[in-house]
Design an enzyme around this catalytic site. Sequence first.
Site, mmCIF file in Angstrom:
data_model
loop_
_atom_site.group_PDB
_atom_site.id
_atom_site.type_symbol
_atom_site.label_atom_id
_atom_site.label_comp_id
_atom_site.label_asym_id
_atom_site.label_seq_id
_atom_site.Cartn_x
_atom_site.Cartn_y
_atom_site.Cartn_z
ATOM 1 N N GLY A 1 0.827 -1.202 0.000
ATOM 2 C CA GLY A 1 0.000 0.000 0.000
ATOM 3 C C GLY A 1 0.857 1.246 0.000
ATOM 4 N N SER A 2 0.228 2.394 -0.260
ATOM 5 C CA SER A 2 0.973 3.656 -0.272
ATOM 6 C C SER A 2 0.104 4.772 0.286
ATOM 7 C CB SER A 2 1.430 4.007 -1.691
ATOM 8 O OG SER A 2 0.319 4.120 -2.558
ATOM 9 N N LYS B 1 7.109 -0.275 6.585
ATOM 10 C CA LYS B 1 6.505 1.021 6.286
ATOM 11 C C LYS B 1 7.641 2.007 6.078
ATOM 12 C CE LYS B 1 2.934 4.211 7.933
ATOM 13 N NZ LYS B 1 1.888 4.423 8.963
ATOM 14 N N GLU C 1 5.426 4.268 1.471
ATOM 15 C CA GLU C 1 4.810 3.022 1.041
ATOM 16 C C GLU C 1 5.008 1.925 2.083
ATOM 17 O OE1 GLU C 1 7.489 4.286 -0.983
ATOM 18 O OE2 GLU C 1 6.104 5.668 -1.987
ATOM 19 N N VAL C 2 4.178 0.881 1.956
ATOM 20 C CA VAL C 2 4.318 -0.315 2.790
ATOM 21 C C VAL C 2 4.633 -1.494 1.877
ATOM 22 C CG1 VAL C 2 3.226 -1.855 4.463
ATOM 23 C CG2 VAL C 2 2.676 0.592 4.482
ATOM 24 N N ASP D 1 -8.584 6.933 13.067
ATOM 25 C CA ASP D 1 -8.803 6.443 11.703
ATOM 26 C C ASP D 1 -9.197 4.966 11.714
ATOM 27 O OD1 ASP D 1 -9.072 6.708 8.970
ATOM 28 O OD2 ASP D 1 -6.949 6.364 8.536
ATOM 29 N N THR E 1 0.473 9.284 1.884
ATOM 30 C CA THR E 1 1.027 10.620 1.669
ATOM 31 C C THR E 1 2.543 10.640 1.775
ATOM 32 O OG1 THR E 1 -0.987 11.546 2.630
ATOM 33 C CG2 THR E 1 0.888 13.023 2.416
#
Length: 265
Positions: free
Chosen positions: A11-12, A33, A17-18, A121, A14
């Site tokens: 995933g990515s 991360k 990326e992971v 979140d 702001t």
Amino acid sequence: MTRYILGALIGSGTYGEVYEAIDTETKEKVALKRIRLNEKEGMPGTALREISILKKLSHRNIISLVSIIHTDALLTMVFPFIDYELKKYIGMNTGKNIMELVNQLICGVHYLHRMNVVHRDLKPQNILVTSDGVLKIADFGLSRSLEIRVPPYSSEVVTLWYRSPELLMGSTSYRFYVDIWSLGCIIYEMITLEPLFPGESKENQLTLIRRKAGTRRSLRGMVEQRLAVPKFVTEIIVRCLDFNYNQRITADEIMEILENEYGAC
């Protein structure tokens, strides 16, 4: 970084990326991360807060921070690799007892609040599940410790579908109850596999909330009609989603209900 063999991008966001990776020393799969560092601004404040919060947390249902690697250009946080996002795991295990996952999620949120942490979140994408069914709350990039009193906070937190009405209306002074609203939305979605308030904008989101959850009575009627669950589960969802945050149930109160009806963490 020679210890880790970089794999696929997971995933990515702001700041970075992971990635999936292999730890060459332990031979275990991990998640990296990686956050790009700006020469002028240095390390982003979100990363500093995330590290600070994760270092003080230790719970079965919270993702653990394994280590940190810091270079001039890159900050890397090393996490255990967790196999599934929540919705994918539920979709693959439809015959299993969802209440076991709900119980673990509540236990994790209760622990965060006991540690004076607001996640800010909570959403299905930030909840992971191991192959043997252990739920982990992850992604603490927006989290805040209420031990550090720095309001006003931003109201532009929490992904739209899980954002509480007071945040949608611009509140900048809030506490744990914003997580509780998100929790109610997620529990409903875990059971139905459908989001409760799939708004397209802040205005539309508030309209949906007022229509479906304007009063406890209307919300309870809708939940009872849609969900074939024990009465105590309906009660938890309805009280999590009280439009008035002062009337919203707390994590401590949810735990009391769970202990009486289902058993402790």
